[in-house]
Design a protein around this motif. Sequence first.
Motif, PDB file in Angstrom:
ATOM      1  N   VAL A   1       0.863  -1.173   0.000  1.00 38.43           N
ATOM      2  CA  VAL A   1       0.000   0.000   0.000  1.00 38.43           C
ATOM      3  C   VAL A   1       0.905   1.231   0.000  1.00 38.43           C
ATOM      4  N   THR A   2       0.815   2.029  -1.053  1.00 32.54           N
ATOM      5  CA  THR A   2       1.687   3.199  -1.176  1.00 32.54           C
ATOM      6  C   THR A   2       0.918   4.519  -1.083  1.00 32.54           C
ATOM      7  N   ALA A   3      -0.353   4.465  -0.695  1.00 31.34           N
ATOM      8  CA  ALA A   3      -1.141   5.691  -0.570  1.00 31.34           C
ATOM      9  C   ALA A   3      -0.438   6.670   0.364  1.00 31.34           C
ATOM     10  N   PRO A   4      -0.361   7.956  -0.016  1.00 30.65           N
ATOM     11  CA  PRO A   4       0.358   8.932   0.802  1.00 30.65           C
ATOM     12  C   PRO A   4      -0.457   9.419   1.998  1.00 30.65           C
ATOM     13  N   LEU A   5      -0.718   8.505   2.911  1.00 25.97           N
ATOM     14  CA  LEU A   5      -1.527   8.822   4.088  1.00 25.97           C
ATOM     15  C   LEU A   5      -0.665   9.191   5.296  1.00 25.97           C
ATOM     16  N   GLY A   6       0.649   9.045   5.181  1.00 24.74           N
ATOM     17  CA  GLY A   6       1.521   9.335   6.314  1.00 24.74           C
ATOM     18  C   GLY A   6       1.105   8.536   7.527  1.00 24.74           C
ATOM     19  N   THR A   7       0.991   9.217   8.651  1.00 24.01           N
ATOM     20  CA  THR A   7       0.512   8.572   9.875  1.00 24.01           C
ATOM     21  C   THR A   7      -0.933   8.957  10.181  1.00 24.01           C
ATOM     22  N   GLY A   8      -1.580   9.591   9.218  1.00 23.72           N
ATOM     23  CA  GLY A   8      -2.954  10.018   9.418  1.00 23.72           C
ATOM     24  C   GLY A   8      -3.943   8.870   9.343  1.00 23.72           C
ATOM     25  N   ARG A   9      -5.125   9.111   9.877  1.00 25.47           N
ATOM     26  CA  ARG A   9      -6.180   8.098   9.873  1.00 25.47           C
ATOM     27  C   ARG A   9      -7.508   8.740   9.472  1.00 25.47           C
ATOM     28  N   LEU A  10      -8.398   7.906   8.954  1.00 25.99           N
ATOM     29  CA  LEU A  10      -9.714   8.358   8.516  1.00 25.99           C
ATOM     30  C   LEU A  10     -10.793   7.646   9.313  1.00 25.99           C
ATOM     31  N   ALA A  11     -11.723   8.422   9.865  1.00 20.29           N
ATOM     32  CA  ALA A  11     -12.881   7.853  10.565  1.00 20.29           C
ATOM     33  C   ALA A  11     -13.930   7.464   9.525  1.00 20.29           C
ATOM     34  N   ALA A  12     -13.613   6.437   8.763  1.00 15.72           N
ATOM     35  CA  ALA A  12     -14.422   6.030   7.615  1.00 15.72           C
ATOM     36  C   ALA A  12     -15.730   5.378   8.061  1.00 15.72           C
ATOM     37  N   VAL A  13     -16.712   5.432   7.169  1.00 13.48           N
ATOM     38  CA  VAL A  13     -18.054   4.922   7.443  1.00 13.48           C
ATOM     39  C   VAL A  13     -18.487   4.002   6.305  1.00 13.48           C
ATOM     40  N   ALA A  14     -19.175   2.942   6.630  1.00 14.34           N
ATOM     41  CA  ALA A  14     -19.759   2.081   5.602  1.00 14.34           C
ATOM     42  C   ALA A  14     -20.884   2.832   4.896  1.00 14.34           C
ATOM     43  N   ARG A  15     -20.852   2.844   3.587  1.00 14.47           N
ATOM     44  CA  ARG A  15     -21.871   3.559   2.832  1.00 14.47           C
ATOM     45  C   ARG A  15     -23.263   3.024   3.135  1.00 14.47           C
ATOM     46  N   ASP A  16     -23.368   1.737   3.382  1.00 14.39           N
ATOM     47  CA  ASP A  16     -24.679   1.158   3.672  1.00 14.39           C
ATOM     48  C   ASP A  16     -25.232   1.675   4.998  1.00 14.39           C
TER      49      ASP A  16
ATOM     50  N   GLY B   1     -17.048   7.457  11.497  1.00 15.90           N
ATOM     51  CA  GLY B   1     -16.760   6.154  12.066  1.00 15.90           C
ATOM     52  C   GLY B   1     -16.160   6.252  13.462  1.00 15.90           C
ATOM     53  N   GLU B   2     -16.246   5.149  14.185  1.00 20.48           N
ATOM     54  CA  GLU B   2     -15.769   5.120  15.569  1.00 20.48           C
ATOM     55  C   GLU B   2     -14.317   4.687  15.690  1.00 20.48           C
ATOM     56  N   VAL B   3     -13.821   3.949  14.681  1.00 15.12           N
ATOM     57  CA  VAL B   3     -12.445   3.433  14.726  1.00 15.12           C
ATOM     58  C   VAL B   3     -11.708   3.927  13.484  1.00 15.12           C
ATOM     59  N   PRO B   4     -10.881   4.973  13.616  1.00 16.99           N
ATOM     60  CA  PRO B   4     -10.191   5.510  12.441  1.00 16.99           C
ATOM     61  C   PRO B   4      -9.145   4.537  11.898  1.00 16.99           C
ATOM     62  N   LEU B   5      -8.984   4.573  10.594  1.00 15.23           N
ATOM     63  CA  LEU B   5      -8.073   3.654   9.912  1.00 15.23           C
ATOM     64  C   LEU B   5      -6.972   4.425   9.202  1.00 15.23           C
ATOM     65  N   GLY B   6      -5.730   3.975   9.376  1.00 14.80           N
ATOM     66  CA  GLY B   6      -4.599   4.543   8.662  1.00 14.80           C
ATOM     67  C   GLY B   6      -3.957   3.505   7.767  1.00 14.80           C
ATOM     68  N   GLY B   7      -2.868   3.893   7.121  1.00 17.92           N
ATOM     69  CA  GLY B   7      -2.206   2.993   6.193  1.00 17.92           C
ATOM     70  C   GLY B   7      -1.757   1.689   6.831  1.00 17.92           C
TER      71      GLY B   7
END
Length: 274
Positions: A146-161, A186-192
């Motif tokens: 995974v080479t996405a330039p996310l650094g150490t950041g995280r996203l509080a992503a949500v299921a579209r459904d 989202g409740e659990v942020p995800l990073g690279g």
Amino acid sequence: MLLVTGVSGGLGSLIAGRLAGRDDVVLGTRSPGDAGERRVDFDDPRTLAEAFTGVDTLLLISAGYGEDDEVIARHDAAITAAEKAGVGHVVYTSLSGDGDHLTYALAHRWTERRLRESSLSRTVLRNGLYAELLAFLAAPGPDGVVTAPLGTGRLAAVARDDLAEVAVRVALDPARHAGRTYELVGEVPLGGTELAAVAGAAYVPGTLAGARTRIAGSGALPFQVPMLVGTYAVIAAGFMDGSRIPQGERGALRELLGRAPRDAAAVYRDALPR
């Protein structure tokens, strides 16, 4: 009667599926393919007067595919038509409050302001970015990295459904949610690192410059290049991990669902290209 716009899109189609068979719901799309659908074309405001006739609640799914001036014009046309048609309540799918640094936040915030200044009762659903989007932004390459330039950041992503389920619940009971703005992150942020682990891959973040070159050479439309690069940048800078949503507003997704949100990591894994 409830009218849902944009039912041919990803979020709209999930909402439409949940409302299938109801005689108090009409589905709107630019190119109707079903006898029960109405033509709703924000780029042709003449279609909106007829489409909004008899509508009590409008579920306005954001028409964010375009430059800011195009999106603003579409949303303005829809809100103006709703005012003229006597629509009672608008439910608008916006962008989460921690997304203000994103290039595409402008049209959402403009639309929220337009609704506040309108004569319409309203509810704003500030949707977090989809977990499914991470499967596009941060999929492992052929080498298993995974080479996405996310650094150490995280996203509080949500299921579209989950967002579709919330939209349906709110739109079917608008009076209960009148005047509310819900932060749906989202409740659990995800990073690279987490994404790579889920995908059985390694994480070696690339650069924004490299991502820009790759996206520009992929056939993306001009407005999409800064949109996608900016998304990487804002996540990497740590602005979208949910921590900037006020503490008392972070539980709105769980509250409206009446259950725990879907596991965003699992949604990402299942959405990866096979």
